[in-house]
Design an enzyme around this catalytic site. Structure first.
Site, PDB file in Angstrom:
ATOM      1  N   SER A   1       0.853  -1.190   0.000  1.00 39.71           N
ATOM      2  CA  SER A   1       0.000   0.000   0.000  1.00 39.71           C
ATOM      3  C   SER A   1       0.885   1.235   0.000  1.00 39.71           C
ATOM      4  CB  SER A   1      -0.880   0.016   1.247  1.00 39.71           C
ATOM      5  OG  SER A   1      -1.336   1.337   1.474  1.00 39.71           O
TER       6      SER A   1
ATOM      7  N   HIS B   1      -1.268  -1.440  -4.281  1.00 40.53           N
ATOM      8  CA  HIS B   1      -2.539  -1.077  -3.630  1.00 40.53           C
ATOM      9  C   HIS B   1      -2.560   0.430  -3.372  1.00 40.53           C
ATOM     10  CE1 HIS B   1      -6.055  -2.044  -1.081  1.00 40.53           C
ATOM     11  NE2 HIS B   1      -5.590  -1.115  -0.252  1.00 40.53           N
TER      12      HIS B   1
ATOM     13  N   ASP C   1      -4.706   3.600  -1.856  1.00 35.41           N
ATOM     14  CA  ASP C   1      -5.773   3.933  -0.900  1.00 35.41           C
ATOM     15  C   ASP C   1      -6.307   5.341  -1.141  1.00 35.41           C
ATOM     16  OD1 ASP C   1      -5.991   1.588   0.822  1.00 35.41           O
ATOM     17  OD2 ASP C   1      -3.910   2.016   1.343  1.00 35.41           O
TER      18      ASP C   1
ATOM     19  N   MET D   1      -8.922   8.121  -0.024  1.00 31.78           N
ATOM     20  CA  MET D   1      -9.729   8.499   1.149  1.00 31.78           C
ATOM     21  C   MET D   1     -10.292   9.899   0.969  1.00 31.78           C
ATOM     22  SD  MET D   1      -7.337   7.135   4.238  1.00 31.78           S
ATOM     23  CE  MET D   1      -6.512   5.543   4.151  1.00 31.78           C
TER      24      MET D   1
ATOM     25  N   HIS E   1      -8.368   1.083  -3.921  1.00 32.72           N
ATOM     26  CA  HIS E   1      -9.287   0.872  -2.790  1.00 32.72           C
ATOM     27  C   HIS E   1      -9.947   2.203  -2.462  1.00 32.72           C
ATOM     28  CE1 HIS E   1      -9.537  -0.242   1.806  1.00 32.72           C
ATOM     29  NE2 HIS E   1     -10.729  -0.121   1.260  1.00 32.72           N
TER      30      HIS E   1
ATOM     31  N   MET F   1     -12.078   4.483  -0.311  1.00 33.62           N
ATOM     32  CA  MET F   1     -12.705   4.705   0.995  1.00 33.62           C
ATOM     33  C   MET F   1     -13.395   6.057   0.896  1.00 33.62           C
ATOM     34  SD  MET F   1      -9.546   3.165   3.182  1.00 33.62           S
ATOM     35  CE  MET F   1      -8.488   3.281   1.752  1.00 33.62           C
TER      36      MET F   1
ATOM     37  N   MET G   1     -11.371  -6.030   5.661  1.00 30.17           N
ATOM     38  CA  MET G   1     -10.569  -5.067   6.421  1.00 30.17           C
ATOM     39  C   MET G   1     -10.223  -5.671   7.786  1.00 30.17           C
ATOM     40  SD  MET G   1     -10.238  -2.505   4.367  1.00 30.17           S
ATOM     41  CE  MET G   1      -9.224  -1.582   5.520  1.00 30.17           C
TER      42      MET G   1
ATOM     43  N   ASP H   1      -6.665  -6.441   4.255  1.00 29.72           N
ATOM     44  CA  ASP H   1      -6.097  -5.093   4.300  1.00 29.72           C
ATOM     45  C   ASP H   1      -6.080  -4.564   5.727  1.00 29.72           C
ATOM     46  OD1 ASP H   1      -5.161  -2.604   3.672  1.00 29.72           O
ATOM     47  OD2 ASP H   1      -6.910  -1.985   2.503  1.00 29.72           O
TER      48      ASP H   1
HETATM   49  C1  DX5 Z   1      -6.224   1.388   5.730  1.00 33.84           C
HETATM   50  C2  DX5 Z   1      -5.756   1.145   4.300  1.00 33.84           C
HETATM   51  C3  DX5 Z   1      -4.681   0.163   4.211  1.00 33.84           C
HETATM   52  C4  DX5 Z   1      -3.404   0.571   4.895  1.00 33.84           C
HETATM   53  C5  DX5 Z   1      -2.677  -0.636   5.341  1.00 33.84           C
HETATM   54  O1  DX5 Z   1      -7.283   2.247   5.732  1.00 33.84           O
HETATM   55  O2  DX5 Z   1      -6.840   0.691   3.512  1.00 33.84           O
HETATM   56  O3  DX5 Z   1      -4.427  -0.215   2.852  1.00 33.84           O
HETATM   57  O4  DX5 Z   1      -2.543   1.321   4.070  1.00 33.84           O
HETATM   58  O5  DX5 Z   1      -1.563  -0.216   6.049  1.00 33.84           O
HETATM   59  P1  DX5 Z   1      -0.819  -1.164   7.092  1.00 33.84           P
HETATM   60  O6  DX5 Z   1      -0.339  -2.348   6.313  1.00 33.84           O
HETATM   61  O7  DX5 Z   1       0.276  -0.303   7.589  1.00 33.84           O
HETATM   62  O8  DX5 Z   1      -1.825  -1.556   8.138  1.00 33.84           O
HETATM   63 ZN    ZN Z   2      -6.429  -0.261   1.501  1.00 35.96          ZN
END
Ligand code: DX5
Ligand code: ZN
Length: 226
Positions: free
Chosen positions: A12, A37, A39, A41, A70, A72, A141, A176
């Protein structure tokens, strides 16, 4: 994107240098990442804000494996075409992000991407029982989404249930949050095949010294194969 259930490590970029994403992606792929990956947000669905379609589109030319996006964010549907245009291979939306996950998954596939659905820790496997035929990936998750570096929440029984529900459908199970060489074997044993890891991959390395990325990826892979 041919389907298989071999273990895939998906770093990620949330744990990478935000001022240097292109080089970080190339470095982590050279060190053995299987997928990348990303993220997204929105500061609304989750209490943190990252980046949107233009950033993802700019990253596309640096990703030579699978670009796994991903979301969010809430709402989702208005942004699906923008992520298709950005070149996402897999686009994952949260089942909690709106009332119409069926329509969202249909729209993601309709836009030419693989469709993923993500479940927060408090959301049961049964919430997606009627959309499994419309999914290419289920993301379980193992932290509450929003931040990297949180501790792993054990969702083994949910993974187990989903693995049985999926049967022989070609649907990936992605995990994740808090995945490292200690937690990876638990989720792999339960049936996961895509392991997202942010801090456990980027820890100790940098674009100028990427060897630790490779050591970290190999440690997670070895823990699963042991
Ligand atoms: C959390 C993200 C993850 C995050 C994972 O909201 O969706 O992808 O980056 O990070 P680690 O591996 O550090 O928990
Ligand atoms: Zn993620």
């Amino acid at each position: 994107m041919p389907f298989d259930r071999s273990i895939k490590i998906a770093p990620s970029i949330l744990a990478a240098d935000f001022a240097n994403f292109g080089a970080e992606v190339r470095a982590v792929e050279a060190q053995g990442a299987d997928w990348i990956h990303i993220d997204v947000m929105d500061g609304h669905f989750v209490p943190n804000l990252t980046f949107g379609p233009p950033m993802v589109k700019a990253l596309r030319k640096h990703v030579s494996t699978v670009m796994d996006v991903h979301l969010m964010i809430s709402p989702v549907d208005a942004y699906i075409d923008a992520y298709a245009d950005a070149g996402a291979d897999v686009l994952t939306a949260h089942v909690e992000a709106g009332p119409h996950i069926h329509r969202t998954l249909q729209a993601i596939r309709g836009a030419g991407m693989k469709a993923g659905v993500a479940l927060n820790p408090g959301t049961p496997a049964s919430s997606i029982a009627h959309v499994l035929d419309m999914c290419d990936l289920v993301c379980v998750m193992t932290v509450n989404p929003g931040f990297g570096g949180q501790s792993f929440i054990d969702m083994t029984s949910k993974i187990d249930t989903l693995r049985k529900m999926i049967g022989d459908r070609e649907v990936h199970i992605e995990i994740d949050g808090g995945v490292d060489a200690k937690t990876a074997p638990l989720v792999a044993r339960a049936g996961a095949d895509v392991l997202v890891a942010g801090s456990a991959v980027f820890r100790g390395g940098s674009v100028d010294d990427p060897a630790p990325y490779g050591e970290n990826i190999r440690a997670i892979r070895a823990s699963v194969e042991a």
